[in-house]
Design an enzyme around this catalytic site. Structure first.
Site, PDB file in Angstrom:
ATOM      1  CB  SER A 108     -33.462   5.196 -56.088  1.00  0.00           C
ATOM      2  OG  SER A 108     -34.711   4.200 -55.582  1.00  0.00           O
TER       3      SER A 108
ATOM      4  CE  LYS B 230     -20.544   2.245 -77.523  1.00  0.00           C
ATOM      5  NZ  LYS B 230     -19.218   1.516 -77.706  1.00  0.00           N
TER       6      LYS B 230
ATOM      7  CG  ASP C  51     -16.502   4.886 -50.693  1.00  0.00           C
ATOM      8  OD1 ASP C  51     -15.497   5.628 -50.557  1.00  0.00           O
ATOM      9  OD2 ASP C  51     -17.409   4.766 -50.177  1.00  0.00           O
TER      10      ASP C  51
ATOM     11  CE  LYS D 129     -42.311   5.694 -60.861  1.00  0.00           C
ATOM     12  NZ  LYS D 129     -43.004   4.397 -60.906  1.00  0.00           N
TER      13      LYS D 129
ATOM     14  CB  SER E  50     -24.031   2.808 -70.406  1.00  0.00           C
ATOM     15  OG  SER E  50     -24.484   1.518 -70.763  1.00  0.00           O
TER      16      SER E  50
END
Lengths: 349, 349
Positions: free
Chosen positions: A43, A68, A187, A290, A328
């Site tokens: 973005s 997970k 990096d 979004k 995550s």
């Protein structure tokens, strides 16, 4: 695996832990038919807020809506047929429970899930939806563990811990193999941390493939200032803190004896964030990208936008131009926040 | 453009309208350096709810968060240098206003945006963020049109209508060129409809490339049963309805003399949906696909999950196996629904 094949010498320490780069490569092959290769999104608006190029690894699009699944699938597939037939068991009220139920269903074995009485209904529904066999218990660590133990004794099922377990760590690490192949110029990688399973797996891969890369753990202070990873890193030993009171419900656990050595050695920096910073990061992800990201999943972006991270960025020789952020998971109970009803009230203008 | 190059004979009617397949191909080349090629996403859970394979064209990831950028960018780039220097003007409180401001900034020309007094603040902010020159006016069609006209007379700016305009229709149609190259096996495309600019452009492309494909328009009935496209298609002429009172704030307009002929000839079916169905579809998109979609953008999925569509599906010879759904935009004001505050209350369990 463009990067992996380039033959850069590995960080000297990465083969002494509960998960090695080689084991994580094996895990990647093992789960490849079942796990999604998640996209990396960008973005321009968020780049300009962060003063660097951000690369968002979208584990919100992983199966069960969270990373997970990688660890659970690898754990389930790593069992011998003799072990597997008795099923798997865990105690969790979160994404690990749904992931284990889903992975067990794929292998066709039972998943016994111990869920504490205070778990949100939407998480219970998710486990049920994947065919998990649910046992409710009191909302204490003792009750959870003793209930799981008695199921183990009765059924012979294998306990699959959510993070302090080699096959789980290896499964989570597979996302870093993908990410470094997708964005070789990274990096740094910023990872939300709790028990350290994901951070460990990512650190072993990233330092193994690209020794100079920085691994930054992002942790909520919670309402009660319970930032145990930062305190532990400062002290050089595991520091016990109160259970964090945080909106980031996936980050209320503790590091274990398998994850802590990796965190201690391979995590370069811990950045802590407030509850308000977490919600502000969620809002940016919803509004500008979004993407539906749960509070725990937005902690990485919250860290990157914090003054501490910006100072860290400036302090690095040559700067950090390209920063990976792990989104995550995306399992947030918007119904509990009244969204759908409120939309039908606010929506007529 | 795999599909386009296959040389399938075009639908006989597609070259008689305000936008032709050839013009839409030219528009695609024109906007290609500026517009995003948006991804197509899938969900096994939603496939099983819909009894077919769904392919979601994610215009939520388009610039300015909605497909409107395509039409605005094409319109701005189609101006001669002599026209362009005076700028562009429109009256809109929605995504077209932000899209035109963004497109004008890219070309380096002024965008005069007339915004009615009842527009939500977040939309005004978006236009301002892209450098649009805002004039507020009363919330009536007369006030909007007369304000725009007086700006035109004063500045010489070119009026860029949101849908009833050839270059706008052509720009919107470019998404169908992408979609059919991404998913050549599509049997149908479901499109949220309002003024008909997007539906027209998509229909001209899809029927031109793949004559047997079905085009289904999805329309809210609103609280006042104001489904004018369905009524017009039934009557074979434009039927005037009351302005729809609907949560789908992007779908409150009316077809025009350029879009109606295309809708009349090339749209195979209109499926109307209730306000509750729209919110239920949004919820599925948020919860199951982790995508932020505005009410108007969720109308296509709402239609596909409705009994009427399922009956239509079953009624087609050989069935419709692969259905494209346009997720047209993601600009929903979650703050107005109190989400961020409520999360901080509901989030501690």
């Amino acid at each position: 695996m463009t990067v992996a094949e380039a033959g850069v010498p590995a960080h000297p320490a990465v083969n002494v832990y509960a998960a090695t780069l080689e084991e994580i490569r094996e895990a990647a092959n093992r789960i490849e038919p079942f796990a999604h290769k998640t996209p990396v999104m960008t973005s321009k608006t968020l780049d300009s807020l962060a003063d660097c190029y951000l690369h968002f690894k979208c584990e919100i699009f992983q199966r069960v809506g969270a990373f997970k699944f990688r660890g659970a699938m690898n754990s389930v597939l790593s069992l011998s047929d003799e072990q597997a037939v008795h099923g798997v068991v865990t105690h969790s009220s979160g994404n690990h429970a749904a992931a284990l139920a889903c992975a067990a269903r794929i292998r066709g074995i039972p998943a016994y899930i111990v869920i504490p009485s205070d778990a949100p209904q939407c998480k219970v529904d998710a486990v049920e939806g994947y065919g998990g066999l649910i046992t409710r218990c009191e909302a204490t660590v003792d009750a959870r563990e003793s209930t799981a133990t008695s199921i183990q004794q009765r059924t012979g099922a294998k306990l699959i811990p959510p993070y302090n377990y080699g096959p789980t760590i290896c499964g989570q690490g597979t996302m870093a193999l993908e990410l470094l192949a997708q964005v070789p110029q990274l990096d740094a990688i910023v990872v939300p941390i709790c028990g350290g399973g994901m951070t460990s797996g990512i650190a072993v891969v990233a330092k193994g493939i690209k020794p100079g890369i920085k691994i930054i753990a992002a942790e909520p202070t919670g309402l009660n200032n319970a930032a145990d990873v930062a305190a532990s890193k400062d002290a050089g030993r595991i520091v016990e803190c109160a259970r964090p009171v945080t909106i980031a419900d996936g980050l209320r656990g503790r590091m274990g004896d398998l994850t802590w050595p990796i965190i201690k050695d391979l995590v370069d920096e811990v950045v802590t964030v407030s509850e308000q910073e977490i919600v502000a990061a969620m809002r940016l992800l919803f509004e500008r990208m979004k993407l539906v990201v749960e509070p725990s999943g937005a902690v990485g972006l919250a860290a990157v936008l914090s003054p501490k991270f910006k100072a860290y960025l400036r302090g690095q020789e040559g700067g950090l131009q390209n920063v990976g952020i792990i989104l995550s998971g995306g399992n947030v109970d918007l119904a509990a926040a009244g969204l759908w009803e409120n939309l039908l009230v606010a929506g007529y203008k």
